[in-house]
Design a protein around this motif. Sequence first.
Motif, PDB file in Angstrom:
ATOM      1  N   VAL A   1       0.835  -1.199   0.000  1.00  0.00           N
ATOM      2  CA  VAL A   1       0.000   0.000   0.000  1.00  0.00           C
ATOM      3  C   VAL A   1       0.872   1.253   0.000  1.00  0.00           C
ATOM      4  CG1 VAL A   1      -1.809   1.285   1.210  1.00  0.00           C
ATOM      5  CG2 VAL A   1      -1.783  -1.221   1.311  1.00  0.00           C
ATOM      6  N   ALA A   2       0.532   2.210  -0.853  1.00  0.00           N
ATOM      7  CA  ALA A   2       1.159   3.531  -0.830  1.00  0.00           C
ATOM      8  C   ALA A   2       0.138   4.517  -0.271  1.00  0.00           C
ATOM      9  CB  ALA A   2       1.588   3.953  -2.225  1.00  0.00           C
ATOM     10  N   LEU A   3       0.398   5.030   0.920  1.00  0.00           N
ATOM     11  CA  LEU A   3      -0.443   6.068   1.511  1.00  0.00           C
ATOM     12  C   LEU A   3       0.243   7.396   1.236  1.00  0.00           C
ATOM     13  CD1 LEU A   3      -2.803   7.046   3.226  1.00  0.00           C
ATOM     14  CD2 LEU A   3      -1.485   6.455   5.276  1.00  0.00           C
ATOM     15  N   VAL A   4      -0.359   8.221   0.379  1.00  0.00           N
ATOM     16  CA  VAL A   4       0.327   9.410  -0.113  1.00  0.00           C
ATOM     17  C   VAL A   4      -0.057  10.664   0.664  1.00  0.00           C
ATOM     18  CG1 VAL A   4       0.496   8.420  -2.425  1.00  0.00           C
ATOM     19  CG2 VAL A   4      -1.413   9.929  -1.881  1.00  0.00           C
ATOM     20  N   SER A   5       0.907  11.554   0.773  1.00  0.00           N
ATOM     21  CA  SER A   5       0.716  12.882   1.344  1.00  0.00           C
ATOM     22  C   SER A   5       1.289  13.897   0.370  1.00  0.00           C
ATOM     23  CB  SER A   5       1.433  13.029   2.691  1.00  0.00           C
ATOM     24  OG  SER A   5       0.846  12.255   3.715  1.00  0.00           O
ATOM     25  N   SER A   6       0.710  15.084   0.342  1.00  0.00           N
ATOM     26  CA  SER A   6       1.349  16.149  -0.423  1.00  0.00           C
ATOM     27  C   SER A   6       2.609  16.573   0.307  1.00  0.00           C
ATOM     28  CB  SER A   6       0.400  17.335  -0.592  1.00  0.00           C
ATOM     29  OG  SER A   6       0.157  17.944   0.656  1.00  0.00           O
ATOM     30  N   GLY A   7       3.527  17.215  -0.404  1.00  0.00           N
ATOM     31  CA  GLY A   7       4.762  17.632   0.238  1.00  0.00           C
ATOM     32  C   GLY A   7       5.533  16.433   0.750  1.00  0.00           C
ATOM     33  N   ASP A   8       5.919  16.496   2.014  1.00  0.00           N
ATOM     34  CA  ASP A   8       6.647  15.420   2.683  1.00  0.00           C
ATOM     35  C   ASP A   8       5.718  14.786   3.713  1.00  0.00           C
ATOM     36  OD1 ASP A   8       9.862  14.673   3.488  1.00  0.00           O
ATOM     37  OD2 ASP A   8       8.324  14.286   4.992  1.00  0.00           O
ATOM     38  N   PRO A   9       5.629  13.446   3.773  1.00  0.00           N
ATOM     39  CA  PRO A   9       4.690  12.813   4.699  1.00  0.00           C
ATOM     40  C   PRO A   9       5.017  13.051   6.167  1.00  0.00           C
ATOM     41  CG  PRO A   9       6.125  11.168   3.713  1.00  0.00           C
ATOM     42  CD  PRO A   9       6.372  12.454   2.977  1.00  0.00           C
ATOM     43  N   GLY A  10       6.260  13.450   6.451  1.00  0.00           N
ATOM     44  CA  GLY A  10       6.643  13.724   7.826  1.00  0.00           C
ATOM     45  C   GLY A  10       6.560  15.188   8.206  1.00  0.00           C
ATOM     46  N   VAL A  11       6.093  16.034   7.283  1.00  0.00           N
ATOM     47  CA  VAL A  11       5.925  17.467   7.564  1.00  0.00           C
ATOM     48  C   VAL A  11       4.456  17.808   7.370  1.00  0.00           C
ATOM     49  CG1 VAL A  11       6.640  19.815   6.958  1.00  0.00           C
ATOM     50  CG2 VAL A  11       8.274  17.927   6.756  1.00  0.00           C
ATOM     51  N   TYR A  12       3.703  17.842   8.451  1.00  0.00           N
ATOM     52  CA  TYR A  12       2.253  18.055   8.414  1.00  0.00           C
ATOM     53  C   TYR A  12       1.560  16.996   7.544  1.00  0.00           C
ATOM     54  CZ  TYR A  12       3.601  22.636  10.242  1.00  0.00           C
ATOM     55  OH  TYR A  12       4.139  23.655  11.000  1.00  0.00           O
ATOM     56  N   GLY A  13       2.170  15.832   7.434  1.00  0.00           N
ATOM     57  CA  GLY A  13       1.608  14.761   6.620  1.00  0.00           C
ATOM     58  C   GLY A  13       1.074  13.618   7.463  1.00  0.00           C
ATOM     59  N   MET A  14       1.046  12.417   6.862  1.00  0.00           N
ATOM     60  CA  MET A  14       0.388  11.276   7.482  1.00  0.00           C
ATOM     61  C   MET A  14       1.349  10.305   8.159  1.00  0.00           C
ATOM     62  SD  MET A  14      -2.956  11.436   6.781  1.00  0.00           S
ATOM     63  CE  MET A  14      -3.615   9.781   6.573  1.00  0.00           C
ATOM     64  N   ALA A  15       2.650  10.544   8.071  1.00  0.00           N
ATOM     65  CA  ALA A  15       3.610   9.570   8.588  1.00  0.00           C
ATOM     66  C   ALA A  15       3.454   9.346  10.089  1.00  0.00           C
ATOM     67  CB  ALA A  15       5.035  10.016   8.256  1.00  0.00           C
ATOM     68  N   GLY A  16       3.343  10.420  10.840  1.00  0.00           N
ATOM     69  CA  GLY A  16       3.221  10.283  12.288  1.00  0.00           C
ATOM     70  C   GLY A  16       1.972   9.536  12.693  1.00  0.00           C
ATOM     71  N   LEU A  17       0.854   9.863  12.043  1.00  0.00           N
ATOM     72  CA  LEU A  17      -0.403   9.188  12.346  1.00  0.00           C
ATOM     73  C   LEU A  17      -0.298   7.699  12.052  1.00  0.00           C
ATOM     74  CD1 LEU A  17      -3.405   9.130  13.100  1.00  0.00           C
ATOM     75  CD2 LEU A  17      -3.926   9.829  10.749  1.00  0.00           C
ATOM     76  N   ALA A  18       0.305   7.339  10.928  1.00  0.00           N
ATOM     77  CA  ALA A  18       0.434   5.929  10.558  1.00  0.00           C
ATOM     78  C   ALA A  18       1.278   5.172  11.579  1.00  0.00           C
ATOM     79  CB  ALA A  18       1.039   5.805   9.164  1.00  0.00           C
ATOM     80  N   LEU A  19       2.386   5.753  12.008  1.00  0.00           N
ATOM     81  CA  LEU A  19       3.253   5.094  12.977  1.00  0.00           C
ATOM     82  C   LEU A  19       2.556   4.945  14.336  1.00  0.00           C
ATOM     83  CD1 LEU A  19       6.605   6.885  12.094  1.00  0.00           C
ATOM     84  CD2 LEU A  19       6.019   4.505  11.610  1.00  0.00           C
ATOM     85  N   GLU A  20       1.867   6.001  14.764  1.00  0.00           N
ATOM     86  CA  GLU A  20       1.144   5.936  16.033  1.00  0.00           C
ATOM     87  C   GLU A  20       0.023   4.909  15.994  1.00  0.00           C
ATOM     88  OE1 GLU A  20       0.176   9.717  18.110  1.00  0.00           O
ATOM     89  OE2 GLU A  20       1.110  10.653  16.362  1.00  0.00           O
ATOM     90  N   MET A  21      -0.742   4.926  14.909  1.00  0.00           N
ATOM     91  CA  MET A  21      -1.875   4.014  14.794  1.00  0.00           C
ATOM     92  C   MET A  21      -1.420   2.568  14.700  1.00  0.00           C
ATOM     93  SD  MET A  21      -5.010   4.117  12.037  1.00  0.00           S
ATOM     94  CE  MET A  21      -5.604   5.702  12.652  1.00  0.00           C
ATOM     95  N   ALA A  22      -0.348   2.320  13.956  1.00  0.00           N
ATOM     96  CA  ALA A  22       0.165   0.957  13.829  1.00  0.00           C
ATOM     97  C   ALA A  22       0.567   0.405  15.188  1.00  0.00           C
ATOM     98  CB  ALA A  22       1.353   0.931  12.868  1.00  0.00           C
ATOM     99  N   ALA A  23       1.186   1.250  16.007  1.00  0.00           N
ATOM    100  CA  ALA A  23       1.601   0.806  17.343  1.00  0.00           C
ATOM    101  C   ALA A  23       0.405   0.636  18.275  1.00  0.00           C
ATOM    102  CB  ALA A  23       2.589   1.811  17.935  1.00  0.00           C
TER     103      ALA A  23
END
Length: 238
Positions: free
Chosen positions: A70-92
């Motif tokens: 799965v590719a979960l896409v964000s505009s810009g950078d996923p770690g800058v106001y994107g979805m990366a943090g949410l994905a890592l938190e939710m996975a844990a």
Amino acid sequence: MVGIGPGNRLDRTRRAEQAIADSQVVAGYHLYLEHIADLTGGKERIASGMMQETERCRAALQRASEGAVVALVSSGDPGVYGMAGLALEMAAAEGFGVPIEIVPGISAANSAAARLGAPLMLDYACVSLSDLLVPWETICDRLSALAAADLVVALYNPRSKKRIRHLDEAVAIMRRHRSDSTPVGIVTAIGETDEQIALTTLGQVLQADVGMRSTVIIGNSTSLCLNGRMITPRGYRL
């Protein structure tokens, strides 16, 4: 987690394009999926609207836990106001035992800076004026500290239909520490066909056209405009 940059093909990285090509499922805000439609033919798509980030992230993690790439896409950078943090938190938190790779992208601050000239050549900070997830009082405290520290500031989400006064208050805070002649750059719809670029000053920025698709960069005490370009000198000897 894939950052697709500002949205146009030229500002996507090869790594981002390869990650999407290698995926069976592509998830994202529906507008972002439109930006990468040339890469998603024949793939399963998970599209949703604004304010549905949690549901979108959970759906992507669920499909990954079922064995899909799965590719979960964000505009810009996923770690800058994107979805990366949410994905890592939710996975844990929810026990999704899937490997997560972060594929960086060009952030709005960097894209806007390139259009304006070189306003981020020295120390700078990024602040979102959206108070949906952060109390406005906290945002104001951060702006005040950054203004006093003489950092160049890139403002994300400066204004929307509902948030009319936030930019006004942010500018008022900056004006307590900086002169009205401080250069300010505005880039709206970065990388799109209706992109707009404007150079103004801290004293005049509230008269400029600024919306939700704008990124505003406020210079520091050394920033200047030369030949129509905004520059923050780093101090090199000429």
